[in-house]
Design a protein around this motif. Structure first.
Motif, short mmCIF file in Angstrom:
data_model
loop_
_atom_site.label_atom_id
_atom_site.label_comp_id
_atom_site.label_asym_id
_atom_site.label_seq_id
_atom_site.Cartn_x
_atom_site.Cartn_y
_atom_site.Cartn_z
N GLN A 129 45.82 -3.98 -78.42
CA GLN A 129 46.61 -5.33 -78.43
C GLN A 129 45.95 -5.90 -77.46
OE1 GLN A 129 49.83 -5.25 -76.04
NE2 GLN A 129 51.24 -6.45 -77.25
N LYS A 130 45.54 -7.17 -77.49
CA LYS A 130 44.94 -8.19 -76.51
C LYS A 130 43.47 -7.94 -76.15
CE LYS A 130 47.43 -10.93 -75.73
NZ LYS A 130 47.70 -11.79 -76.95
N SER A 131 42.73 -7.50 -77.19
CA SER A 131 41.46 -6.96 -77.09
C SER A 131 40.66 -7.70 -77.76
CB SER A 131 41.37 -5.42 -77.19
OG SER A 131 41.88 -4.66 -76.46
N GLY A 132 40.92 -8.88 -78.33
CA GLY A 132 39.99 -9.53 -79.30
C GLY A 132 40.19 -9.28 -80.81
N THR A 133 41.25 -8.64 -80.96
CA THR A 133 41.29 -8.32 -82.52
C THR A 133 41.59 -9.38 -83.29
OG1 THR A 133 44.07 -8.14 -82.22
CG2 THR A 133 42.60 -6.15 -81.73
N THR A 134 42.24 -10.88 -82.82
CA THR A 134 42.31 -11.61 -83.79
C THR A 134 40.74 -12.13 -84.10
OG1 THR A 134 44.53 -12.28 -82.63
CG2 THR A 134 43.43 -14.02 -83.95
N ALA A 135 40.04 -12.25 -83.01
CA ALA A 135 38.87 -12.98 -83.21
C ALA A 135 37.99 -12.26 -84.23
CB ALA A 135 38.04 -13.07 -81.98
N GLU A 226 42.97 -5.22 -93.16
CA GLU A 226 44.17 -5.77 -92.12
C GLU A 226 44.15 -5.39 -90.62
OE1 GLU A 226 47.66 -4.67 -91.17
OE2 GLU A 226 47.97 -2.94 -91.85
N LYS A 227 44.68 -6.14 -90.03
CA LYS A 227 44.99 -5.84 -88.61
C LYS A 227 46.16 -5.87 -88.07
CE LYS A 227 45.09 -9.66 -85.52
NZ LYS A 227 45.58 -9.92 -84.13
N THR A 228 46.56 -4.78 -87.39
CA THR A 228 47.84 -4.73 -86.55
C THR A 228 47.58 -4.28 -85.33
OG1 THR A 228 49.34 -4.82 -88.63
CG2 THR A 228 50.24 -4.45 -86.59
N LEU A 255 38.40 -2.19 -77.33
CA LEU A 255 39.15 -1.73 -76.10
C LEU A 255 38.66 -2.74 -74.96
CD1 LEU A 255 39.01 2.15 -76.32
CD2 LEU A 255 40.98 0.95 -76.89
N ARG A 256 39.63 -3.14 -74.38
CA ARG A 256 39.51 -4.02 -73.16
C ARG A 256 39.68 -3.55 -71.79
NH1 ARG A 256 42.22 -10.03 -73.11
NH2 ARG A 256 41.24 -10.95 -71.40
N ASN A 257 39.22 -4.03 -70.61
CA ASN A 257 39.42 -3.30 -69.53
C ASN A 257 41.15 -3.42 -69.34
OD1 ASN A 257 40.31 -3.34 -66.71
ND2 ASN A 257 38.42 -4.36 -66.11
N VAL A 263 47.17 -8.21 -67.96
CA VAL A 263 47.23 -9.49 -67.65
C VAL A 263 47.45 -10.43 -68.99
CG1 VAL A 263 46.37 -11.57 -66.39
CG2 VAL A 263 46.29 -9.53 -65.44
N SER A 264 46.74 -10.18 -69.65
CA SER A 264 46.63 -10.84 -71.16
C SER A 264 48.22 -10.72 -71.88
CB SER A 264 45.50 -10.77 -71.96
OG SER A 264 45.60 -10.97 -73.25
N HIS A 265 48.52 -9.55 -71.75
CA HIS A 265 49.84 -9.07 -72.36
C HIS A 265 50.88 -9.97 -71.76
CE1 HIS A 265 52.35 -5.33 -73.56
NE2 HIS A 265 52.96 -6.54 -74.03
N GLN A 396 36.48 -18.82 -80.29
CA GLN A 396 37.64 -18.20 -79.91
C GLN A 396 39.00 -18.25 -80.48
OE1 GLN A 396 37.05 -16.92 -76.20
NE2 GLN A 396 35.13 -16.96 -77.19
N HIS A 397 39.80 -17.02 -80.38
CA HIS A 397 41.07 -17.04 -81.18
C HIS A 397 41.89 -16.29 -80.32
CE1 HIS A 397 39.46 -18.09 -85.09
NE2 HIS A 397 38.26 -17.58 -84.77
N ASN A 398 43.18 -17.06 -80.34
CA ASN A 398 44.34 -16.38 -79.67
C ASN A 398 44.14 -16.32 -78.33
OD1 ASN A 398 46.93 -15.13 -79.64
ND2 ASN A 398 46.26 -13.05 -80.29
N VAL A 399 43.56 -17.49 -77.61
CA VAL A 399 43.23 -17.63 -76.37
C VAL A 399 44.71 -17.65 -75.54
CG1 VAL A 399 42.32 -18.57 -74.29
CG2 VAL A 399 41.05 -18.29 -76.69
N ALA A 400 45.10 -17.11 -74.48
CA ALA A 400 46.32 -17.09 -73.59
C ALA A 400 46.59 -18.71 -73.37
CB ALA A 400 46.32 -16.31 -72.63
N LYS A 401 47.88 -19.14 -73.74
CA LYS A 401 48.27 -20.33 -73.46
C LYS A 401 48.79 -20.41 -72.00
CE LYS A 401 49.76 -21.58 -78.01
NZ LYS A 401 49.91 -19.99 -78.66
#
Ligand SMILES: Nc1ncnc2c1ncn2[C@@H]1O[C@H](COP(=O)(O)OS(=O)(=O)O)[C@@H](OP(=O)(O)O)[C@H]1O
Length: 444
Positions: A129-135, A226-228, A255-257, A263-265, A396-401
């Motif tokens: 989660q929050k590792s660029g999966t949407t992109a 699929e992606k979840t 996998l992201r730092n 923080v993204s979460h 970019q996709h799903n960037v934190a708002k």
């Protein structure tokens, strides 16, 4: 002088205005509904969500696929051949080699229904989660051969997977209009048929009452993805996938730092909680005390200037069992705030490596590399998928708002770095030297 409209004409004008008004509203609703899952209604509205999106998404996806399909490439019609009926295919590679097709249709029955549907999927992006999966998922969907799901994330194998008798019966009733006791009325083949059919519907536009009738236009080289991103986190997911799918799908992991991931979460849920990142961290750390991390320093006790790796040196890494225990105890409660647990990648990956071979069946991507060199990483993914090269638009996709109210302090960052360090080191041992020290502020 314009003629006055007759009663019937007036009725027709009103009817058409209302009709097109509703269609317009539906499109506006759809634009908003394609926002991330956390803005969507609660999980048990799966069936409503799917029905709502299924038609619109498949029309859009088809339009997009047609537009992207290279000119001159024949639109093949999928023949429903009886040789594929009820075929249980052990290896996707063998299937592809023997048939030169990417997928087949499957026939099966449950009481009152006979279903025909495509065998899906060939690939699953499971996290983190929050590792660029949407992109990555969006880039893949641009590929002319790749077909995604009719909802952004199915959550089929975590939130919606029916567990136990009551949930199974509810599942059959909601989706297959069957009022049966699964334990006494369905054979295991029938139960698997119901599971597979429901899952497959996330990939197609077929109508539940006339299954498969809209699938004729699926080209036979189509690859379903699929992606979840929460699948990686759940120890139960790999076994559920193997129970439901026709073959072992290939798995993609980013996998992201873990500090940036956390923080993204937090930023994703900042509006929900109204709590500081640090206070939620402290709460999660306190919950670990009960299961093995009792010697770990709290954030307040932590002294970043000591050289002994900061108090975490002797703290045991949580085992899969411990994490599972913690998971079940706190998962629902801390779903939006389990920043530490979600960054213990090695514990999660190990569940998958029990069933899927590294490199052959699982492709692990370094998020930061994906961000800085998307084209190379994307081509590597296509190679893993055995698909021809293609260049999507790298956006970019799903960037934190939401921004953090205060930037992360150096002290908290070092505390997190020290906490994740032993997990990252184990991860590097498992994945190879290119992962050594990648997120370690004390290395290099
Ligand atoms: N092209 C590209 N490459 C790599 N990373 C990208 C890309 N586009 C977006 N992002 C960043 O990915 C973060 C969201 O990750 P996910 O899409 O996996 O989030 S989610 O789990 O589906 O909610 C999110 O990180 P944050 O902005 O820090 O929250 C996005 O900015």
């Amino acid at each position: 002088m314009p003629r006055r409209l007759s009663l019937i004409e007036r009725f027709a004008v009103i009817y058409l205005s209302v009709y097109f008004g509703l269609v317009g509203l539906q499109h506006v609703a759809f634009l908003f509904s394609s926002s991330p899952w956390w803005h969507q209604p609660a999980s048990n509205t799966l069936y409503d969500l799917r029905d709502k999106w299924k038609t619109q998404q498949s029309t859009i996806a088809k339009g997009k696929r047609d537009a992207l399909r290279p000119v001159g490439k024949p639109q093949m019609t999928m023949m429903r051949s009886s040789i594929f009926s009820s075929a249980s295919v052990a290896s996707l590679k063998d299937f592809h080699r023997n048939t030169n097709k990417s997928f087949a249709f499957y026939n099966c029955s449950i009481p009152g229904h006979h279903y025909t549907f495509p065998q899906v999927p060939q690939f699953i992006i499971v996290g983190a989660q929050k590792s660029g999966t949407t992109a990555l998922y969006e880039f893949l969907q641009e590929h002319p051969q790749i077909h995604g799901t009719s909802v952004p994330e199915t959550h089929f194998f975590d939130w919606h997977y029916p567990k136990g008798r009551d949930e199974r019966n509810d599942f059959l009733k909601k989706y297959h209009q069957l009022s049966l006791d699964t334990n006494s009325n369905l054979t295991s083949d029938e139960w698997q048929c119901a599971l597979r059919k429901t899952y497959s519907d996330f990939f197609t536009s077929s109508d539940a009452d006339s299954p498969g009738t809209n699938d004729n236009d699926i080209p036979r080289d189509t690859v379903f993805v699929e992606k979840t991103p929460s699948y990686l986190f759940l120890a139960e997911t790999p076994a559920r996938i193997l129970e439901t799918c026709f073959w072992k799908p290939k798995v993609i992991v980013l996998l992201r730092n873990p500090i940036d991931r956390a923080v993204s979460h937090y930023r994703m849920n900042i509006d929900v909680k109204g709590r500081t990142f640090e206070s939620l961290l402290d709460e999660e750390m306190a919950s670990f005390k009960s299961i093995g991390l009792s010697h770990a320093p709290s954030r307040k006790e932590f002294n970043e200037t000591t050289s002994e790796h900061l108090g975490f040196k002797d703290v045991p890494v949580l085992t899969a069992e411990e994490q599972k225990k913690l998971h079940w105890k706190h998962y629902r409660k801390t779903f939006t705030t389990n920043f530490l647990q979600r960054g213990m990648y090695i514990v999660q990956l190990d569940h998958w490596l029990e069933h899927f071979a590294l490199h052959e069946s699982i492709h692990v991507i370094h998020h930061e590399r994906f961000l800085s060199d998307p084209s190379t990483v994307y081509q590597e993914v296509l190679k893993f998928m055995d698909l021809p090269s293609f260049e999507p638009g790298y956006t970019q996709h799903n960037v934190a708002k939401y921004a953090l109210k205060r930037p992360l302090s150096q002290h908290t960052r070092m505390y997190l770095a020290a906490f994740f360090r032993p997990y990252n080191q184990l991860l590097a041992k498992r994945l190879g030297p290119e992962w050594e020290g990648v997120w370690d502020p004390w290395e290099g």
